[in-house]
Scaffold this motif. Structure first.
Motif, mmCIF file in Angstrom:
data_model
loop_
_atom_site.group_PDB
_atom_site.id
_atom_site.type_symbol
_atom_site.label_atom_id
_atom_site.label_comp_id
_atom_site.label_asym_id
_atom_site.label_seq_id
_atom_site.Cartn_x
_atom_site.Cartn_y
_atom_site.Cartn_z
ATOM 1 N N THR A 1 34.573 43.113 32.560
ATOM 2 C CA THR A 1 34.373 43.109 34.007
ATOM 3 C C THR A 1 33.520 41.918 34.412
ATOM 4 O OG1 THR A 1 32.461 44.497 33.708
ATOM 5 C CG2 THR A 1 34.519 45.605 34.189
ATOM 6 N N GLN A 2 33.156 41.859 35.684
ATOM 7 C CA GLN A 2 32.433 40.707 36.213
ATOM 8 C C GLN A 2 31.125 40.434 35.479
ATOM 9 O OE1 GLN A 2 31.958 43.526 39.512
ATOM 10 N NE2 GLN A 2 30.602 41.994 40.328
ATOM 11 N N ILE B 1 32.320 38.286 32.254
ATOM 12 C CA ILE B 1 33.352 37.248 32.156
ATOM 13 C C ILE B 1 32.768 35.909 31.746
ATOM 14 C CG2 ILE B 1 35.151 38.222 33.647
ATOM 15 C CD1 ILE B 1 34.110 36.485 35.871
ATOM 16 N N PRO C 1 46.642 55.494 40.329
ATOM 17 C CA PRO C 1 47.118 54.437 41.233
ATOM 18 C C PRO C 1 47.445 53.142 40.512
ATOM 19 C CG PRO C 1 44.756 54.802 41.521
ATOM 20 C CD PRO C 1 45.242 55.870 40.603
ATOM 21 N N VAL C 2 46.719 52.821 39.437
ATOM 22 C CA VAL C 2 46.948 51.547 38.745
ATOM 23 C C VAL C 2 48.289 51.586 37.999
ATOM 24 C CG1 VAL C 2 46.062 49.979 36.995
ATOM 25 C CG2 VAL C 2 44.471 51.132 38.524
ATOM 26 N N ASP D 1 51.415 51.739 40.350
ATOM 27 C CA ASP D 1 51.787 50.441 40.909
ATOM 28 C C ASP D 1 52.420 49.549 39.853
ATOM 29 O OD1 ASP D 1 50.777 51.304 43.245
ATOM 30 O OD2 ASP D 1 49.133 49.857 43.387
ATOM 31 N N GLN E 1 50.731 36.776 48.127
ATOM 32 C CA GLN E 1 50.615 38.096 47.502
ATOM 33 C C GLN E 1 51.833 38.889 47.936
ATOM 34 O OE1 GLN E 1 46.794 39.519 48.599
ATOM 35 N NE2 GLN E 1 45.829 38.551 46.854
ATOM 36 N N TYR F 1 48.479 39.387 37.478
ATOM 37 C CA TYR F 1 47.477 38.407 37.882
ATOM 38 C C TYR F 1 46.584 39.004 38.969
ATOM 39 C CZ TYR F 1 45.883 34.142 40.309
ATOM 40 O OH TYR F 1 45.137 33.170 40.930
ATOM 41 N N ASN F 2 47.200 39.565 39.992
ATOM 42 C CA ASN F 2 46.414 40.139 41.085
ATOM 43 C C ASN F 2 45.588 41.330 40.624
ATOM 44 O OD1 ASN F 2 47.081 38.391 43.119
ATOM 45 N ND2 ASN F 2 48.914 39.512 43.692
ATOM 46 N N PHE G 1 42.432 40.148 39.180
ATOM 47 C CA PHE G 1 41.479 39.534 40.085
ATOM 48 C C PHE G 1 40.987 40.514 41.141
ATOM 49 C CE2 PHE G 1 43.121 35.450 38.490
ATOM 50 C CZ PHE G 1 41.895 34.888 38.189
ATOM 51 N N ILE G 2 41.798 41.512 41.472
ATOM 52 C CA ILE G 2 41.398 42.405 42.557
ATOM 53 C C ILE G 2 40.234 43.280 42.152
ATOM 54 C CG2 ILE G 2 42.187 44.508 43.719
ATOM 55 C CD1 ILE G 2 44.630 42.961 44.569
ATOM 56 N N THR G 3 40.268 43.833 40.932
ATOM 57 C CA THR G 3 39.111 44.638 40.530
ATOM 58 C C THR G 3 38.219 43.889 39.546
ATOM 59 O OG1 THR G 3 40.483 45.656 38.862
ATOM 60 C CG2 THR G 3 40.184 46.873 40.899
ATOM 61 N N TRP G 4 38.557 42.634 39.286
ATOM 62 C CA TRP G 4 37.781 41.805 38.375
ATOM 63 C C TRP G 4 37.728 42.437 36.993
ATOM 64 C CZ3 TRP G 4 33.021 39.068 40.859
ATOM 65 C CH2 TRP G 4 33.399 38.537 42.085
ATOM 66 N N ASN G 5 38.771 43.161 36.628
ATOM 67 C CA ASN G 5 38.778 43.753 35.302
ATOM 68 C C ASN G 5 39.819 43.029 34.473
ATOM 69 O OD1 ASN G 5 38.970 45.255 33.025
ATOM 70 N ND2 ASN G 5 38.686 47.200 34.073
ATOM 71 N N LEU H 1 41.796 45.000 31.691
ATOM 72 C CA LEU H 1 42.948 45.759 32.177
ATOM 73 C C LEU H 1 44.145 44.833 32.379
ATOM 74 C CD1 LEU H 1 43.918 48.508 33.127
ATOM 75 C CD2 LEU H 1 43.012 48.008 35.392
ATOM 76 N N GLN I 1 34.971 43.375 45.238
ATOM 77 C CA GLN I 1 36.116 44.242 44.969
ATOM 78 C C GLN I 1 36.478 45.060 46.205
ATOM 79 O OE1 GLN I 1 33.635 43.555 42.874
ATOM 80 N NE2 GLN I 1 34.053 44.284 40.802
ATOM 81 N N THR J 1 38.659 42.706 48.306
ATOM 82 C CA THR J 1 40.049 42.516 47.871
ATOM 83 C C THR J 1 40.841 43.817 47.986
ATOM 84 O OG1 THR J 1 39.121 42.630 45.658
ATOM 85 C CG2 THR J 1 39.876 40.511 46.404
#
Lengths: 323, 437
Positions: free
Chosen positions: A63-64, A67, A90-91, A94, A269, A282-283, A286-290, A293, B395, B398
């Motif tokens: 995570t952030q 990194i 949800p992950v 999607d 997007q 890719y998104n 970057f969206i959850t900075w994980n 994952l 987060q 986004t």
């Protein structure tokens, strides 16, 4: 090859003693491998190592907070895979949706590009005036830089000022009002259309090359037997193109399935209906900075593509052995 | 334990190999400390305009210090991802602009030089900056990771002529805004009440925060995300309903990714109102709209406020500037930060690009004593709230921003967007935050 044949001949002239000759032999056998080393290093650096790093990352809680220094990231085992594959969460939901959309886009694009490519290749097989010009023209979409081509399509698909709506709605009155092409359901169609447009020239090029190797007398013989156009296509052209098609379809499949550029330039997007999996991953990172994952999703994608490719090549080999 | 040690070793070898392989593609030129790479955010109407404004100023810096600055202006849709990528690879710029709301999130990566007392002294000290701008430079109780560069606030811009023709006064409450917008929406004339940047996730997240706050929402409670609370649903609905329920926005706005389309529509009279940050007048002038043809008031608040609701018509918006720890020329980088935040440069950059200065002396300039700038200063002083300065903030932007964007797209293409759809979408975002983060 020629080197190994001529070498014993000039060896005595350069090397006076027998024992020395014996010592030189293994060196000579190593040479091809030595020559391969740069390629091997490049392959390792470009493909294998990043792949292994990706697998490693997928096992971390990257995570952030970590990194900047991944090695400090806590080891998470298969947690990331569990999250990515849990289709009730949800992950995972999607990701599955994106996978299915990508599969649908790929099937339509590969089929479309192949049909257009084959049609053009067959019709341009016999020489006629202007054939060279047409061939050049057909290759334009493939020769254009992706960015230029897709950004032009993006302008054309805009709702208010785009040419597509202008022609369909204002000039031809085929549709009522101005539909969206870059949002909602139509975005799927827009993406498929652009991808077919971009890829069919490659199919055309490959199949044209493949047709050169079909002997003309086979068509003559078929014509004498009374075969029409469709029969010739089915009984002569297609069977002889099979080896070309096998590679062509695989390449088209991999290119479309993995394609990042087209959808990224078109939508930045993508909307849910055009959510290509490479951009989705890719998104998602970057969206959850994980990034762990994201890596787990990439590894899953790699595994799927590997299985599909191996099965495809395997069945092809089986069939050709039976034939 | 042993296996993990070996694995860690293997990973660092791979990492080193990977970095060596891509190091040459990195942004900054590490071989000569006489150059700096500066990633600037897109503040002007276009990336070219930013380059034209910053170029001569950076030449001045070079003349003064002998340090050459390589400038790259990065658009908002990409900036955060680029910074994250630079953070993870270690190959990034020396000096970088960030949206001030990301400060605590980026601070948590540890990639930025903290502005402790000794460091901040090198760029003029804390006292150099307007105190409110320092509230969004990092998490509480830690030395800030950034210093302010540009100040911004949201305001409601309205077209004076369209309002006068319809016999209307600028709205005082959110309800007024909706009624006025309905009166001013005449689709046959291609005129709409409000224009919005529907496809921008940053805008979506800002409005979700502001209108959520008006409805009494708290984004995080005890570190747990509360994106799908009834108050957040009401806040998101307040914004999305301009497109969905009230239909006072041209559906095409759902395709607007940058503010250039929005500024153009407003300047051409295709929309009567626009909620945008304080840099807008410059862009309007470039689209042919003269000063005096538009007015600015605070974005109105619901009246009466719901229980727990707060009077928030902007967040404390702005751009911060920071230094990557990886820089080979820390002193040079800090000199650049000092230069760009000096009163003289602030005057030049802010008049040309449109934001508000972050140092008090700059306001002595008569150019910063216009009624609009007074309005924005009032908004920042009286009705602005800082977005939570916690590591999870980016987060939120986004996840919720993209949710809002998707809801606007759905509404524009004719799908029903009601309380339940909004609630479901926000619940999904909330779960992603919990499982992903």
């Amino acid at each position: 090859m020629s080197d190994t044949i001529t070498a014993p001949g000039d060896a005595p002239a350069r090397a006076p003693g027998g024992p020395r000759r014996r010592r030189r032999r293994p060196t000579r056998n190593l040479l091809p491998y030595v020559l391969l080393v740069p390629a091997l290093i490049a392959e390792l650096a470009i493909h294998i190592i990043p792949m292994l790093v990706g697998v490693w990352m997928s096992l971390l809680h990257l995570t952030q907070f970590f990194i900047r220094n991944w090695t400090a990231a806590p080891y998470g085992g298969l947690t990331n895979y569990r999250v990515a594959m849990d289709t009730h969460g949800p992950v995972g939901k999607d990701l599955l949706h994106s996978f299915l959309i990508t599969a649908a886009v790929t099937v339509l694009v590969v089929a479309g590009a192949w049909v257009f490519g084959l049609a053009a290749a067959v019709f341009l097989q016999k020489p006629f005036r202007g054939r060279a010009t047409l061939r050049t023209l057909f290759l334009v979409p493939y020769a254009l830089p992706v960015f230029t081509a897709v950004i032009t399509w993006r302008f054309m698909f805009q709702r208010d000022s785009g040419m597509v709506n202008n022609v369909l709605s204002d000039e031809l009155h085929l549709v009522h009002g101005h539909p969206f092409w870059l949002l909602g359901g139509n975005s799927f169609a827009a993406l498929v259309i652009i991808n077919i447009w971009r890829l069919w020239p490659f199919a055309f090029l490959t199949l044209t090359a493949g047709l050169q190797s079909v002997p003309g007398d086979l068509y003559e013989a078929a014509a004498i037997d009374g075969a029409g156009f469709v029969r010739k296509l089915r009984s002569v052209t297609l069977p002889l193109l099979r080896p070309v098609n096998r590679v062509l379809l695989l390449v088209l499949f991999l290119w479309t399935f993995n394609d990042f550029n087209t959808a990224y330039i078109l939508f930045n997007q993508p909307p849910a209906n055009a959510d290509m999996i490479s951009i989705h991953i890719y998104n998602a990172s970057f969206i959850t900075w994980n990034f762990g994952l994201g890596s787990a999703m990439s590894v899953l994608l790699l595994a799927v593509l590997l299985v599909v490719t191996l099965v495809y090549l395997g069945t092809g080999r089986l069939r050709s052995r039976h034939a | 334990m042993k296996a993990r040690g070996i694995a860690a070793l293997a990973a660092s070898v791979m990492l080193a190999a990977g970095l060596a392989a891509c190091g040459s593609g990195g942004g900054s030129d590490k071989s000569s400390p006489k150059t700096l790479t500066y990633w600037a955010s897109n503040q002007g109407r276009s990336i070219q305009q930013d380059q034209q404004v910053l170029g001569p100023e950076l030449k001045k810096f070079e003349a003064k210090t002998g340090i050459k600055v390589k400038l790259e202006v990065i658009g908002w849709p990409d900036l955060l991802n680029r910074i994250l990528a630079a953070t993870s690879s270690g190959a990034g710029p020396d000096v970088v602009n960030v949206g001030n709301t990301w400060s605590a999130s980026l601070q948590a990566t540890g990639a930025f030089q903290p502005f402790d007392d000794a460091t901040i002294a090198k760029v003029g000290g804390k006292a150099k900056f307007i105190p409110s701008t320092l509230t969004s430079t990092g998490a509480a109780g830690k030395p800030p990771a950034f210093v302010p560069l540009y100040g911004l606030a949201y305001g409601l811009f309205y077209n004076k002529k369209l309002f006068a023709d319809a016999g209307l006064k600028p709205p005082q409450t959110w309800q007024d805004l909706v009624t006025d917008a309905k009166k001013l929406t005449i689709p046959a004339k291609k005129q709409y009440g409000v224009v919005m940047e529907g496809a921008s996730y940053t805008e979506g997240s800002h409005f979700a925060f502001m209108f959520g706050a008006q409805n009494g929402a708290k984004l995080f409670q005890g570190g747990q995300p509360g994106f799908d609370s009834p108050q957040m649903v009401a806040g998101v609905k307040q914004y999305v309903d301009l497109m969905a329920g009230q239909k006072v926005v041209n559906p095409s706005n759902a395709e607007y990714v940058n503010d250039s389309d929005m500024l153009k529509d407003f300047a051409k009279g295709r929309a009567a109102m626009m909620m945008i940050q304080s840099y807008a007048p410059k862009g309007l002038a470039e689209n042919g709209m003269k000063e005096g043809e538009f007015g600015v008031v605070p974005i109105p608040v619901i009246n009466p406020l719901p229980p727990g609701g707060r009077k928030v018509s902007s967040h404390v918006a702005g751009i911060n500037i920071g230094v990557f720890k990886n820089t080979k020329n820390k002193d040079g980088a800090l000199k650049l930060v000092d230069f760009l935040t000096s009163p003289d440069e602030q005057k030049i950059l802010d008049t040309q690009l449109g934001p508000l200065p972050v140092v008090p002396q700059a306001y002595n300039d008569p150019k910063f004593q216009t009624p609009e700038i007074k309005t924005f200063k009032d908004i920042l002083a009286n009705s602005a709230e800082t977005l939570p300065m916690i590591p999870e903030e980016a987060q939120f932007e986004t996840l919720v921003g993209n949710t809002v964007k998707q809801l606007i797209a759905d509404a524009a293409s004719g799908k029903t967007v009601d309380d339940q759809t909004i609630k479901n979408a926000l619940t999904a975002a909330n779960k992603k935050m919990q499982t992903g983060g």
